[in-house]
Design an enzyme around this catalytic site. Structure first.
Site, PDB file in Angstrom:
ATOM      1  N   GLY D 208       5.012  -0.776  -2.342  1.00 54.03           N
ATOM      2  CA  GLY D 208       6.031  -0.141  -3.176  1.00 54.03           C
ATOM      3  C   GLY D 208       6.881  -1.118  -3.957  1.00 54.03           C
ATOM      4  CG  LEU D 234       2.366   2.821  -4.553  1.00 54.10           C
ATOM      5  CD1 LEU D 234       1.890   2.607  -5.976  1.00 54.10           C
ATOM      6  CD2 LEU D 234       3.859   3.085  -4.511  1.00 54.10           C
ATOM      7  CG  ASP D 235       1.262  -0.747  -3.704  1.00 50.44           C
ATOM      8  OD1 ASP D 235       0.644  -0.958  -4.753  1.00 50.44           O
ATOM      9  OD2 ASP D 235       2.501  -0.720  -3.652  1.00 50.44           O
ATOM     10  CB  ALA D 236      -2.954   2.817   0.438  1.00 52.42           C
TER      11      ALA D 236
END
Lengths: 291, 291, 291, 291
Positions: D208, D234-236
């Protein structure tokens, strides 16, 4: 070190001398009694030779000694007594840097993109090269580009012209961004510990030409890059920064060159950063870096 | 590689030869038609000399060729045709390793603590030393310790006795765990690419004696350790593993030694692990490591 | 920090307080006018909260204030004025360390082999465990081993007994060498910033149980280990040291565990070294480490 | 991967399916009997789920199946039998890449300087941004720049226009070079595992916004950067590359940002390189990278 940060109104003093009891107290007292608020102080004693190194930065607002007299006062009141070597810098004076290149562009691009985005507090008035290959890159960033063709015969003469150009542009320090020429004493003597080179190996391993070929042949499992101040001895000057990357049997010479390029540009830029931040003192072909 | 893992019933083949179309298909077909289930296959082609390397491991359960004939069949049906060099290993045969030490104990402790906790699938029947300093450590771990005092005069003779002892104990490979003696051809010729040394520098930088002193003097910003197979040329054998650690002007020679010790033991143990896992092929003084 | 080095006759002062002009000059003047030769001085100002940190070491030979009064004099003449927090140490007083373990032996072996070879200037009077698995290791190194079986029901009581034992042995600090229990406030409150834990991940990634399984599942390309001071919040205390190692799709959970073990023991031992060298100040759950 | 290397006349096949005895032999036999000289073969079996992965590259000169029929033949003769997922690439087809940026220029400069110097075999037909800040940079390198202002209200609509533009330019994959917007399924669904993002932390730590601020607050001793395929979470998404750099108490948030920038650009460019080299297979939110 972005422009606005660097314009903070401070002075920086770098000193070294034989260590003696009371040194730190003396220097801090000098600053304190003149109303100088110390914001950074680093010291180091090289035990082998008993040499004391210090870097101190203080605020100039309210400092009782005017800028142009600080050196004089410090010299008389402190430095003389200890037989110190010292340098004085003001943070809000922008250093002027020249870049020397040959044909490879990765370090130059890295430097110019940082310059362009204001990452460093520096002025780059000119780029010098022994080839005209990278003139378009300089052009793209709007920086004057000077081409000095160099042969065995004309080298000394060309370097004298380069030196004249550097002087005319009041260049403070030089970056050799994969400049594939040995810089001779004509220039080195005028810029002692002020020429930053990048060598594409983990010095002292693989000095000289074609280090990636040698690394491949030797079968190393790690390659490196080294930035150092250029001296008259090839690839033997004081080391500023080094870094490495893993390699394996899968990496051909071409792969080493590719991986090495990334190291070279990052390691060179780290050295430039430290130089600009005035963290480096040189002693006996080694660096003390207060970062 | 803990005991239970290693006892898996598989065979490992390491081969190299000139590359030729159809090689992989030939080898995999040989295994497949004999009902060998391949569980790992790695190959590499050294483009410069056009050499093909392969490591393949397959399950022996259900394999149609009995263990003792695999080498013979493979040689006749495949290897001869390609003029291959090959080695065959069985995972559930425990390798036998001798450790040579002098006076420093950090690598020995590291090896013995791994041995003790069953980290490696290996047998250590004996420790050999030119000093008796570490006899108590060997004793603490219950491993026979042999002291061979070595002088310039008796070296050859002593090494012959050592060799005899190694043979009697059917030693497969030797680890020089900071053994501060050059091993001569008496032993090296019998254990080609089977003697793992640890050198306390980032080779080829600082070969020979006192690398930390040299690193300090040169002012490097990174120090390293290198494990390699010992050859007749000092610190010039095929490199297995290397690693580095950052240092600064704050680090005295003593600090380099301290930081270096941690590197040495880890890098040496990594090399031992790879050797035990049969991932290493040697070619032209370089290693291909399929890990 | 080998025994003989550490017995140098010096004092170490660690201080922090709100930053104020003249602080460094005041402290160095205090030492200087009492004839204390400063051999190391490090300072740092945390700009966000304007906190000043300093670590200074000076020679006691010829120092005009007797050891037992240094704290008192410093407090009255300097610390009170700035509302400082400070700690005073004497280099030649050997710290006493307790080691807590469960069943895994790699960190314990690493600690004990360093202890055995005199790498650290420290005393290890005892090892505490919730299992008896590692009693033979303790025995092998001749260190008293205490087994406190811990259940949900008896935990508080057992920890009180442990605390009593620690006190009786005048333990200065505790190392949790893969101790698979949460240490409760019973002990933590008595050893604030004096309990060093090793967590087998790159914190704050993967706190809590089974970090290698989580790392595998997430498909990270680097794993790490973190040593930190234990606080009441699990794996959330001030970080002392971290390091990482590359991994790939080839590494199973078992391989991560194996590679991680090497990281864990080295990172833990680095933290112990810094703690012993008195380089660490804690502020707001972060560490300032003057190394 | 410089232009001339990449134009080598080879095909690349990436496959995965449940592992089964004979798989490798079957595939290599298919290539061999059609006169395809294998130049690279890598395979891996994910033991947990028993999934087989392979990447194989072979020469097309003399290969008996015409390029346009290779997929068809392979599917019928091999893939169908094993229920394989497979992708086929030809080395001499230049991939087309779009770059998305916001206001920060370091990753963009790094990408464009590599593009300019021919380091990658790729075409960059356009740059897309939600700000016009970097239009001059795009201009400097002569690349069309499209500005799509994005608000909460118009996001979906704007992304549809972006998608249309991408399609019109037959874009193969997208690089988010510090694009400070979440890309929504409108685009992600069309470019599954074909959108490379760079996140400025060591994921899964600090996902994040503002990871450097969080890293500073947590007091970590190492910071990192992670490139991964963007997914809806997100960002995964599946991680491609990660790297780290040491930090200390001396580093302010601003220093972390500065040090992080160098990591970000290098790690992103490594991921782009691997994507271009077709070394990456995605499985269960993890990557298998045959490099």
């Amino acid at each position: 070190m972005k422009s606005k940060d660097c314009q903070r109104n401070t002075a920086l003093l770098l000193v070294h001398c034989y260590d003696k009891q009371g040194l730190i107290a003396d220097i801090t007292d000098f600053l304190n009694k003149n109303n100088g608020n110390i914001i950074i102080l680093d010291e180091h004693v090289e035990r082998e030779d008993n040499i004391f190194f210090m870097r101190v930065e203080w605020e100039l607002d309210g400092f009782l000694i005017p800028n142009e007299k600080i050196g004089d006062y410090f010299n008389t009141q402190i430095a003389a007594k200890y037989n110190m070597k010292w340098e004085l810098y003001f943070r809000n004076v922008k250093p002027r840097m020249a870049v020397f290149v040959s044909k490879m562009d990765h370090c130059l691009f890295d430097i110019l993109s940082r310059y362009q985005s204001g990452e460093w507090y520096v002025e780059i008035p000119l780029i010098i090269s022994n080839h005209d290959t990278l003139a378009p890159v300089a052009d793209r960033f709007g920086i004057p580009f000077y081409h000095f063709q160099i042969t065995k015969e004309n080298k000394k003469e060309q370097e004298k012209k380069e030196l004249k150009l550097l002087k005319e542009n009041t260049i403070d320090f030089i970056v050799l961004a994969r400049y594939m020429q040995i810089v001779s004493p004509v220039i080195i003597d005028e810029y002692e510990n002020k020429i930053i080179n990048i060598h594409h190996s983990f010095l002292p391993a693989f000095p000289g030409a074609k280090p990636y070929h040698s690394a491949y042949k030797r079968g190393v499992k790690v390659i490196g890059a080294t930035s150092h101040y250029a001296t008259e001895d090839l690839d033997a000057g004081p080391i500023i920064a080094q870094d490495v990357v893993n390699v394996s049997h899968r990496d051909s010479v071409k792969d080493l060159v590719r991986k090495g390029r990334d190291l070279e540009k990052i390691v060179l830029s780290r050295a430039i950063y430290e130089h600009l931040d005035r963290t480096i003192l040189v002693y006996k072909n080694r660096t003390v870096i207060f970062n």
